[in-house]
Design a protein around this motif. Sequence first.
Motif, PDB file in Angstrom:
ATOM      1  N   ASP A 189       0.651  -1.212  -0.366  1.00  0.00           N
ATOM      2  CA  ASP A 189      -0.281   0.311  -0.203  1.00  0.00           C
ATOM      3  C   ASP A 189       0.629   1.451   0.230  1.00  0.00           C
ATOM      4  O   ASP A 189       1.603   1.794   0.958  1.00  0.00           O
ATOM      5  CB  ASP A 189      -1.290  -0.269   1.086  1.00  0.00           C
ATOM      6  N   THR A 190       0.929   1.976  -1.060  1.00  0.00           N
ATOM      7  CA  THR A 190       2.003   3.136  -1.552  1.00  0.00           C
ATOM      8  C   THR A 190       0.730   4.064  -1.231  1.00  0.00           C
ATOM      9  O   THR A 190       1.692   5.680  -1.247  1.00  0.00           O
ATOM     10  CB  THR A 190       2.594   2.618  -2.798  1.00  0.00           C
ATOM     11  N   ARG A 191      -0.126   4.492  -0.950  1.00  0.00           N
ATOM     12  CA  ARG A 191      -0.800   5.878  -0.047  1.00  0.00           C
ATOM     13  C   ARG A 191      -0.484   6.514   0.673  1.00  0.00           C
ATOM     14  O   ARG A 191       0.600   5.861   1.844  1.00  0.00           O
ATOM     15  CB  ARG A 191      -2.336   5.314   0.059  1.00  0.00           C
ATOM     16  N   PRO A 192      -0.894   7.416   0.913  1.00  0.00           N
ATOM     17  CA  PRO A 192      -0.041   8.072   1.952  1.00  0.00           C
ATOM     18  C   PRO A 192      -0.778   7.369   3.453  1.00  0.00           C
ATOM     19  O   PRO A 192      -1.704   6.791   3.529  1.00  0.00           O
ATOM     20  CB  PRO A 192      -0.906   9.741   2.534  1.00  0.00           C
ATOM     21  N   MET A 193       0.256   7.378   4.467  1.00  0.00           N
ATOM     22  CA  MET A 193      -0.561   6.489   6.076  1.00  0.00           C
ATOM     23  C   MET A 193      -1.653   6.659   6.550  1.00  0.00           C
ATOM     24  O   MET A 193      -2.391   5.987   6.405  1.00  0.00           O
ATOM     25  CB  MET A 193       0.777   6.960   6.717  1.00  0.00           C
ATOM     26  N   GLU A 194      -2.064   7.970   6.152  1.00  0.00           N
ATOM     27  CA  GLU A 194      -3.292   8.766   7.223  1.00  0.00           C
ATOM     28  C   GLU A 194      -4.345   7.709   5.704  1.00  0.00           C
ATOM     29  O   GLU A 194      -5.340   7.684   5.941  1.00  0.00           O
ATOM     30  CB  GLU A 194      -4.171   9.646   6.880  1.00  0.00           C
ATOM     31  N   SER A 195      -4.931   7.218   4.079  1.00  0.00           N
ATOM     32  CA  SER A 195      -5.019   6.246   4.164  1.00  0.00           C
ATOM     33  C   SER A 195      -5.012   4.845   3.913  1.00  0.00           C
ATOM     34  O   SER A 195      -5.754   4.413   2.883  1.00  0.00           O
ATOM     35  CB  SER A 195      -5.084   7.044   2.553  1.00  0.00           C
ATOM     36  N   ARG A 196      -4.033   4.839   4.769  1.00  0.00           N
ATOM     37  CA  ARG A 196      -3.736   3.584   4.197  1.00  0.00           C
ATOM     38  C   ARG A 196      -4.424   2.596   5.238  1.00  0.00           C
ATOM     39  O   ARG A 196      -5.455   2.765   6.124  1.00  0.00           O
ATOM     40  CB  ARG A 196      -2.697   2.445   4.671  1.00  0.00           C
ATOM     41  N   ARG A 215      -1.990   0.486   9.637  1.00  0.00           N
ATOM     42  CA  ARG A 215      -0.902   1.498   9.845  1.00  0.00           C
ATOM     43  C   ARG A 215      -0.251   0.753  11.152  1.00  0.00           C
ATOM     44  O   ARG A 215      -1.145   0.332  11.991  1.00  0.00           O
ATOM     45  CB  ARG A 215      -1.658   2.496  10.040  1.00  0.00           C
TER      46      ARG A 215
END
Length: 579
Positions: free
Chosen positions: A234-241, A244
């Motif tokens: 998951d390469t999205r920004p951490m807040e979108s993963r 976490r």
Amino acid sequence: MAEIQGGPLPFIPDDVTVPQFLLDSQHPSRPVAINADVSWLIDDSTGRKMGYEEICSRTNSLANALHLRWNIGENDVVCIFSPNHMDYPAMIWAIHRLGAIVTAANPAYTVEELVHQLRITSAKLILVHSRNVDTALAAARAVGISPQFIALVDLLPASAPGGADFITVPELIKEGSSQPASFAERKLAPGEARTKVAFLSFSSGTTGLPKALIIPHYALVANIVQVATFMNGDTRPMESRRFRPGDVVYAALPFYHVFGLAFVMHSLLFYGHTLVVVPKFNFVDMLKSIERYRINVLPTVPPMFVLLCKHPDVPKHDLSSVRYIHCGGAPLSGELTTRLAQTFPHIGIGQGFGMTEAFANTMTPLGQHVCTPGAAGVLIPGLTARVLRADGSVAAYGEPGQLVLRSSAMALGYLGDEKATKETFVDGWLYSGDEVTVNEKGELFVLDRVKELLKVRGFQVAPAEIEGYLLQHADVADACVVSILDEYHGDLPLAFVVPSMSAQARIKRDPAQADAIKAELVKHVADGKAYYKQLAAGVVLTDAIPKNPSGKLLRRILRDRARGMWKNGELSLGVKAKL
């Protein structure tokens, strides 16, 4: 359709045990370094927190005590017979520190079922929860284990008879911490983790009583890496993963079961999650825990999922902290997925497919907020799969066939059962026994079971085990167990029974005896088997069990008959959803 690939993996160490990998080392797939200030476990009922340093201390102290008091060591088998508990991980890892083997038993087991597990595994010591101590004592007597080789996971109430006779795990930890180290931790040579046994975990197999799977340390380490590598994709920004580090997880799925053991306890802890440890699932209590601990991730099985859709208390609670629900253990209907997604549009919903023989195998693609209805996800890294027709040829996309897997996380076989091992593990491939289809996106859809297994509330049940138990009853001449389908429980066992000659004579004299016999057979199974193996859909008396010329039960004929009877209102359930 060619072979399906799950993608590459980083290096998997083959010279470490499970606790050495989880507690003592760093791996490229681990997203964050071990942080001594982060809580690993939280007790659901008290809020007590336990972090890395305390877990390590309790693990090492318990290992020392187990060695000092009982000389537990290389290849000794220790049975953990307990619901989820804050010391469950430490018990597993302490046993592994000594080079010994864990066999975890379902706390719902009857004496007979526990006897089977203790006998097959040749267990030397039992760590048992106080609520299960009577069953453990009776089973221990039956297999020749002295009461001196039983320890309690928790404190036995003072009013309980014989309470002072058992040492407890907290007392063992205190004892071990006060003594010099009495053991040298088991170190593995390069490659040895591939064969060094970590667990003897029970799976129903295809026939008869549950079978013990031989699971090496490398298999669980490999699956932890497989799951972590998938999550790291998951390469999205951490807040979108979806996943976490620091997420709080509701850990009610039983730790003795592969879903709770491998995915929740090991993979999620490795990834930096905090587990809220729940000994016994209660739905309303779960809603309260979500609010209290601001739960982010809910690992579930379909019965829990159904309650989220339908329970009247759901709107009364703040579930805004929940970001992702992961369902496994049994197939989840597309209708339920759609309904929950409509009720909670902010929550991501995914499914996974796994088995005791190879742990987690599939997960919902990271880019999907809600899984494709009915799909169990795509292969995680490090797996290869084929879908085979009955003739052994490879099926086309969308064509049903048996799922066959190759994975680094596979068991070595079934303990003492060469026949079952050769049937299931063939030339490096695992024959799952599940009939599936795969679409062109690589998504897996589980249709049915080629092997004659039932899935009751996420638990595997072999019909032959119940049939064998029914045949011990004097009123039974022949039996065949099938199921009807219920959205909460999954498969619900139903027995077709041919009455014995004496039972037939009683029914002929008094037709009311038919109902009495059916009730007695339901009670017979209830008294001797765990709750999920009971005849929840009842008993149907019949003149004969259909069989082919070689004597094999034609189970599908009776299954279709049973589901027709259910559809026509001719059957009534003996169970209700547990709220």
